[in-house]
Design an enzyme around this catalytic site. Structure first.
Site, PDB file in Angstrom:
ATOM      1  N   ASP A   8      -7.053  -6.868  -7.610  1.00 26.80           N
ATOM      2  CA  ASP A   8      -6.443  -5.712  -7.905  1.00 26.80           C
ATOM      3  C   ASP A   8      -7.785  -5.057  -8.422  1.00 26.80           C
ATOM      4  O   ASP A   8      -8.818  -5.586  -9.065  1.00 26.80           O
ATOM      5  CB  ASP A   8      -5.485  -5.889  -8.987  1.00 26.80           C
ATOM      6  CG  ASP A   8      -4.798  -4.628  -9.662  1.00 26.80           C
ATOM      7  OD1 ASP A   8      -4.434  -3.680  -8.841  1.00 26.80           O
ATOM      8  OD2 ASP A   8      -4.889  -4.251 -10.964  1.00 26.80           O
ATOM      9  N   ASP A  10      -7.305  -1.440 -10.705  1.00 29.73           N
ATOM     10  CA  ASP A  10      -6.802  -0.680 -11.796  1.00 29.73           C
ATOM     11  C   ASP A  10      -6.244  -1.590 -12.806  1.00 29.73           C
ATOM     12  O   ASP A  10      -5.283  -2.403 -12.498  1.00 29.73           O
ATOM     13  CB  ASP A  10      -5.798   0.589 -11.558  1.00 29.73           C
ATOM     14  CG  ASP A  10      -6.680   1.956 -11.570  1.00 29.73           C
ATOM     15  OD1 ASP A  10      -7.550   2.098 -12.356  1.00 29.73           O
ATOM     16  OD2 ASP A  10      -5.893   2.536 -10.506  1.00 29.73           O
ATOM     17  N   LYS A 155       1.029  -5.781  -1.094  1.00 28.94           N
ATOM     18  CA  LYS A 155      -0.117  -6.198  -1.170  1.00 28.94           C
ATOM     19  C   LYS A 155      -0.135  -7.746  -0.613  1.00 28.94           C
ATOM     20  O   LYS A 155      -1.084  -8.234  -0.115  1.00 28.94           O
ATOM     21  CB  LYS A 155      -0.837  -6.362  -2.451  1.00 28.94           C
ATOM     22  CG  LYS A 155      -1.153  -4.876  -3.038  1.00 28.94           C
ATOM     23  CD  LYS A 155      -1.804  -4.980  -4.440  1.00 28.94           C
ATOM     24  CE  LYS A 155      -2.419  -3.938  -5.163  1.00 28.94           C
ATOM     25  NZ  LYS A 155      -2.952  -3.927  -6.400  1.00 28.94           N
ATOM     26  N   ASP A 178      -2.844  -7.376 -12.495  1.00 32.19           N
ATOM     27  CA  ASP A 178      -2.325  -7.045 -13.801  1.00 32.19           C
ATOM     28  C   ASP A 178      -0.783  -6.636 -13.698  1.00 32.19           C
ATOM     29  O   ASP A 178      -0.119  -6.683 -14.730  1.00 32.19           O
ATOM     30  CB  ASP A 178      -3.185  -5.961 -14.260  1.00 32.19           C
ATOM     31  CG  ASP A 178      -2.939  -4.535 -13.857  1.00 32.19           C
ATOM     32  OD1 ASP A 178      -3.112  -4.371 -12.579  1.00 32.19           O
ATOM     33  OD2 ASP A 178      -2.627  -3.710 -14.495  1.00 32.19           O
ATOM     34  N   ASP A 182       1.344  -6.476  -7.988  1.00 32.08           N
ATOM     35  CA  ASP A 182       0.452  -7.669  -7.607  1.00 32.08           C
ATOM     36  C   ASP A 182       1.100  -8.845  -7.357  1.00 32.08           C
ATOM     37  O   ASP A 182       0.443  -9.770  -7.093  1.00 32.08           O
ATOM     38  CB  ASP A 182      -0.753  -7.685  -8.667  1.00 32.08           C
ATOM     39  CG  ASP A 182      -1.789  -6.593  -9.035  1.00 32.08           C
ATOM     40  OD1 ASP A 182      -1.888  -6.056  -7.838  1.00 32.08           O
ATOM     41  OD2 ASP A 182      -1.755  -6.226  -9.875  1.00 32.08           O
TER      42      ASP A 182
HETATM   43  O1  LIG Z   1      -2.861   2.945  -7.743  1.00 33.71           O
HETATM   44  C1  LIG Z   1      -2.312   2.481  -8.558  1.00 33.71           C
HETATM   45  O2  LIG Z   1      -1.232   3.172  -8.945  1.00 33.71           O
HETATM   46  C2  LIG Z   1      -2.693   1.254  -9.506  1.00 33.71           C
HETATM   47  O3  LIG Z   1      -3.999   0.723  -8.715  1.00 33.71           O
HETATM   48  P1  LIG Z   1      -4.144  -0.867  -8.773  1.00 33.71           P
HETATM   49  O4  LIG Z   1      -3.371  -1.472  -7.586  1.00 33.71           O
HETATM   50  O5  LIG Z   1      -5.470  -0.750  -8.319  1.00 33.71           O
HETATM   51  O6  LIG Z   1      -3.945  -1.286 -10.004  1.00 33.71           O
HETATM   52 MG   LIG Z   2      -3.567  -2.971 -11.320  1.00 32.20          MG
END
Ligand SMILES: O=C(O)COP(=O)(O)O
Ligand SMILES: [Mg+2]
Length: 232
Positions: A8, A10, A155, A178, A182
Site C-alpha cells: 500500500d 498512503d 486490491k 494500513d 488492504d
Molecule cells: O487513495 C486513497 O484513498 C488511499 O490510498 P492508499 O490505498 O495508498 O492508502
Molecule cells: Mg493506505
C-alpha cells in the site's frame, strides 16, 4: 520463499505527515536490486503511481483505484476490472442525498480515474453506504478518501490476477498495508502484514503487525521477513 512485495502507499510508505518515507524508498530499492518484485497497490490513480514507480525505481507493476485498475510492468496492458459507470450512478445518488442536506461533495481527480469514483471524507461513510445499499457498489473509506468501487473488485482480487501475470504464486507474496482497503490483499498474500498505525480491522487480519508506524513500520516488516526473500 517470498518473491514479491505488494505494498500500500498512503499510510504505509508515507510518514505521519503524509510525506513519502525516504527510509521506505531506500528499502524498496534494496529489494528491487536484490531481484524482488515490488508492486505499489493504492487507491490512487495510475498517473500518480507511474511517477512514483519511475522515481523509486520499480518496474511499473501497479494496482490502482483499490484494484479497479492494474498493470504488469510499464509496458503492460492496463487491465480494468472495475466498472466506473455504475460507480458514477451511485455517486450521483449520494450527491443528491447530501445536497438535500446542504452538504456538497468534493471529487478527487475524476479526470484521471478509469474504474472508481473518489471524493473527500467530508460526509459520513456509513450514511453514504446506506444511500446505495441496493446497488452493486461498495463504499471504501481509506482514511484518506471515500471510494466507490464495483462490488467484488478489490486490491485482493487484483493481487491474485497480477500474481498470475507475474508468474508467482500468491503464497510467494508479502503484502503490507494500513487500512480497510488492504485487508483482502493481505489475506490473499502468503504473508500479510500491517504497519503499527493500521486500523483495528487490518491488525486483526494481519499475520504480523509492526511496532513502528508508517514507513518505519514498512522497513521493520521487510527486515523481519528478509531471510525468506533470499532463501534461493
Ligand atoms: O487513495 C486513497 O484513498 C488511499 O490510498 P492508499 O490505498 O495508498 O492508502
Ligand atoms: Mg493506505
Amino acid at each position: 520463499m517470498l518473491k514479491a512485495v505488494v505494498t500500500d502507499l498512503d499510510g504505509t510508505l508515507t510518514d505521519e505527515r503524509r510525506r513519502i518515507s525516504t527510509v521506505a524508498i531506500e528499502t524498496i530499492r534494496d529489494l528491487v536490486d536484490a531481484g524482488v518484485l515490488v508492486v505499489l497497490a493504492s487507491g490512487n490513480t495510475v498517473c500518480s503511481l507511474d511517477i512514483l514507480c519511475k522515481m523509486i525505481g520499480t518496474d511499473g507493476t501497479i494496482i490502482c483505484e483499490n484494484g479497479g485498475v492494474y498493470r504488469f510492468r510499464f509496458d503492460g496492458q492496463i487491465q480494468i476490472p472495475g466498472r466506473q459507470p455504475i460507480c458514477w450512478d451511485a455517486y450521483h445518488r449520494i450527491e443528491e442525498h447530501f445536497a438535500a442536506k446542504g452538504e456538497r461533495l468534493t471529487l478527487y481527480s475524476p479526470e484521471n480515474r478509469f474504474a472508481d469514483v473518489a471524493f473527500a471524507r467530508s460526509v459520513d461513510p456509513a450514511e453514504t453506504a446506506e444511500v446505495i445499499s441496493d446497488m452493486p457498489v461498495r463504499v471504501i473509506d481509506t482514511g484518506f478518501a471515500i471510494h466507490l468501487q464495483y462490488e467484488g473488485v478489490s486490491k485482493g482480487t487484483a493481487l491474485s490476477d497480477l500474481a498470475a501475470l507475474m508468474g508467482v504464486s500468491t503464497d510467494e507474496i508479502l503484502a503490507v498495508g494500513d487500512s480497510g482497503n488492504d485487508t483482502e490483499m493481505i489475506r490473499r498474500a502468503g504473508i500479510g502484514a500491517a504497519v503499527g498505525n493500521a486500523t483495528e480491522e487490518m491488525r486483526d487480519a494481519a499475520d504480523y503487525v509492526s511496532e513502528k508506524k508508517y514507513g518505519n513500520g514498512f522497513v521493520e516488516i521487510i527486515q523481519k521477513y528478509q531471510p525468506y526473500f533470499f532463501e534461493r
